[in-house]
Enzyme design. Sequence first.
Site, PDB file in Angstrom:
ATOM      1  N   HIS A  63     -15.927  67.733 -55.673  1.00 51.45           N
ATOM      2  CA  HIS A  63     -16.112  67.467 -54.250  1.00 51.45           C
ATOM      3  C   HIS A  63     -14.774  67.504 -53.505  1.00 51.45           C
ATOM      4  CE1 HIS A  63     -18.407  64.970 -51.003  1.00 51.45           C
ATOM      5  NE2 HIS A  63     -17.893  66.094 -50.549  1.00 51.45           N
ATOM      6  N   ASP A 102     -21.027  54.878 -62.903  1.00 52.61           N
ATOM      7  CA  ASP A 102     -22.185  54.272 -62.250  1.00 52.61           C
ATOM      8  C   ASP A 102     -23.297  53.915 -63.224  1.00 52.61           C
ATOM      9  OD1 ASP A 102     -21.092  54.409 -59.648  1.00 52.61           O
ATOM     10  OD2 ASP A 102     -21.555  56.528 -59.561  1.00 52.61           O
ATOM     11  N   ALA A 125     -15.498  55.275 -60.859  1.00 52.27           N
ATOM     12  CA  ALA A 125     -16.775  54.585 -61.064  1.00 52.27           C
ATOM     13  C   ALA A 125     -17.523  55.203 -62.232  1.00 52.27           C
ATOM     14  CB  ALA A 125     -17.629  54.662 -59.801  1.00 52.27           C
ATOM     15  N   HIS A 171     -12.494  64.110 -54.973  1.00 48.67           N
ATOM     16  CA  HIS A 171     -13.060  63.372 -56.104  1.00 48.67           C
ATOM     17  C   HIS A 171     -14.062  64.265 -56.827  1.00 48.67           C
ATOM     18  CE1 HIS A 171     -15.731  62.598 -52.675  1.00 48.67           C
ATOM     19  NE2 HIS A 171     -16.712  62.439 -53.544  1.00 48.67           N
ATOM     20  N   TYR A 187     -22.803  55.961 -51.914  1.00 44.46           N
ATOM     21  CA  TYR A 187     -23.418  57.243 -52.267  1.00 44.46           C
ATOM     22  C   TYR A 187     -24.880  57.077 -52.661  1.00 44.46           C
ATOM     23  CZ  TYR A 187     -19.894  60.968 -52.260  1.00 44.46           C
ATOM     24  OH  TYR A 187     -19.019  61.955 -51.884  1.00 44.46           O
TER      25      TYR A 187
END
Length: 652
Positions: free
Chosen positions: A600, A307, A305, A439, A389
């Site tokens: 993460h 974002d 992504a 990720h 998220y």
Amino acid sequence: MTRTTTGTFHPLDPLGADEFAKAAAVLAREHGVGDGWRFASIELAEPDKAAVSAFDTAGTVPDRRAIVVCFDRGSGDTYKALVSLTGDNVVSWQHIPDVQANFTVDEWEEADAFLRGHPDVIAALAKRGITDMSLVFMDVWTYGDAVTPEKYKGRRLGWSDTWVRASEGANPYAGPVNGFHCVIDVNAMELLEIEDTFSVERPEVMGEYVPRHIPERIRNASTRPPLKPLDIVQPEGPSFTLEGNKLEWQNWSLRVGFNYREGMTLHAVTYNDNGRVRSIANRMSFAEMAVPYRDTSPDHYRRTAFDIGEWGIGFMTTSLTLGCDCLGEIRYLDAVLHDSHGAPFTIENAICIHEEDNAVLWKHVDHDGAEVRRMRRLTVSTHVTVANYEYLVYWRFYQDGNIECEVRATGIMVVSHFPEGGEHPSGTLVDTRTYAPFHQHFLVARLDLDIDGTENTVYATETEIVPMGPDNPLGLALRQKNTPLRTELEGRQDFDWQSQRAWKVVNDNTTTGLGTAPAYKLVPGGAIPSMFDPASPIFQRTGAIGHTVWVTPNSPDERWPAGEFVNQSKVDHGLTEWTAADRPIENTDVVLWYTFGIHHIPRPEDWPIMPVDTVSFWLKPAGFFDRNPALDVAPIPEACDHHHPHHEDSDD
């Protein structure tokens, strides 16, 4: 449209509802942008520094302009326009071939409804035993060129995850439908194919976080006692002032902006140093956020992504609530944006401004007593929800001249189920036969600092060990090495824990009272490596994650580190391309690009909803002031006993 210099208007103010509507109307009139089109983005064309200075000093109002990206759904063609709102005309109209504009919230919502109502999707899910489509959620993601099926090249393409709630109002992200994805032409709203590749028997999981859906056995197991009230009150109101978008507090002055792509932006940051107003930053924002999932499974190999570039975090900004998101004596700013038809809408309470106590600012205790000052900071914050998220952004300004930027990630992790006895090498077990993929969250901050003026030089500053010898017999000595970065290739910098590398933005054209050049230091935090093979198609799309810091000469056309059109991109038309020219960056108007984030590796404790994971970096004065600028912070009256307690009963 007319503008005056009265009231709180400033050329850096974000576009208002009437201006969004006018930009859309001008393009409808002059280029037929209407039915069959979508507005991907409308934003203020910010005036340059000279124009802002002319307004600030002489009240000269620059032409108010908007940058518009729109596309024809029928032909798939993308256009970029510059619209004069002052002149009521189109200044430029350009067809941009072979690109896809950012996705819009309208498309995301329409695709979900379209797929859930499609008979082929309904039939395919029914074969899996899923028949209540009101519990189904189709989450549409964008494509990168490398994973776009060749037969669909050139289309405005999306792919969907499918999620099923356990019951009405339950967490959809706790119910992945593994191996089931739809490929969709979003312009035509056409289902191109259903990928029904494998299935996994759904395990019994506890993926709920809303109290009414959490099983009673878990609620009853809690041993947490209730908290007593914690009230934050300022009976005389806050110590800051907010006039329009201009914010002033404790020698600080700045302007708060907002747009569809970056969300909140900060402008014209200055500090009043004993009557001398000194510039620190012209503009600060987040310019990109890349979140690659490091799992090659069919459910996740496409999941990268962007974002900011693919969606725009301004569009995904949420309203803040007093007592939950912000505490204390709060002032809010609303944000005005537009839908894909160009119609304006308002996000109420999009930006929260308040003061916070932050323990001790400075203190010393000696034989005569103690001197203590409490630290107070000004916080400007905004929250965005990007599907599963949340990202919570806090810019904090301190009485000692420090600026802190903090980002907190929370929300719900993407998960997959796996069969009994199966493996999950690229993720962490978080529930019964359920894993969350590894990720990374990469954020790129764009920092246009102007330290006492626009001509600055960036120095890499490192600590070196002095070899032991006659002049250093005990091996105690350290020395500081400051290396000026003279060209863009030198400006590609990486974090080094061993040398504690940081970066100073220095004005070598003036001196402080100590005879040194004023500077602000970028103190890194959350610096993570990309961990990509340079040949990886994902890395090719966003070379910005390959270095911690990049330095470029300031250019109004260089705003987006992975390129302007990221959706379905193949290569990076941003930082890697610009800096390949190796332009000079010494003693000029420079921009720092700082890449940081969260590596993460999920924990069971992140499920079913993730406690905030926090990363931050600092901008600290480093020779900007002659001494501690917080010496003049007043003690809190009668709040502290400034006598050393051991001396109370002494006869000495």
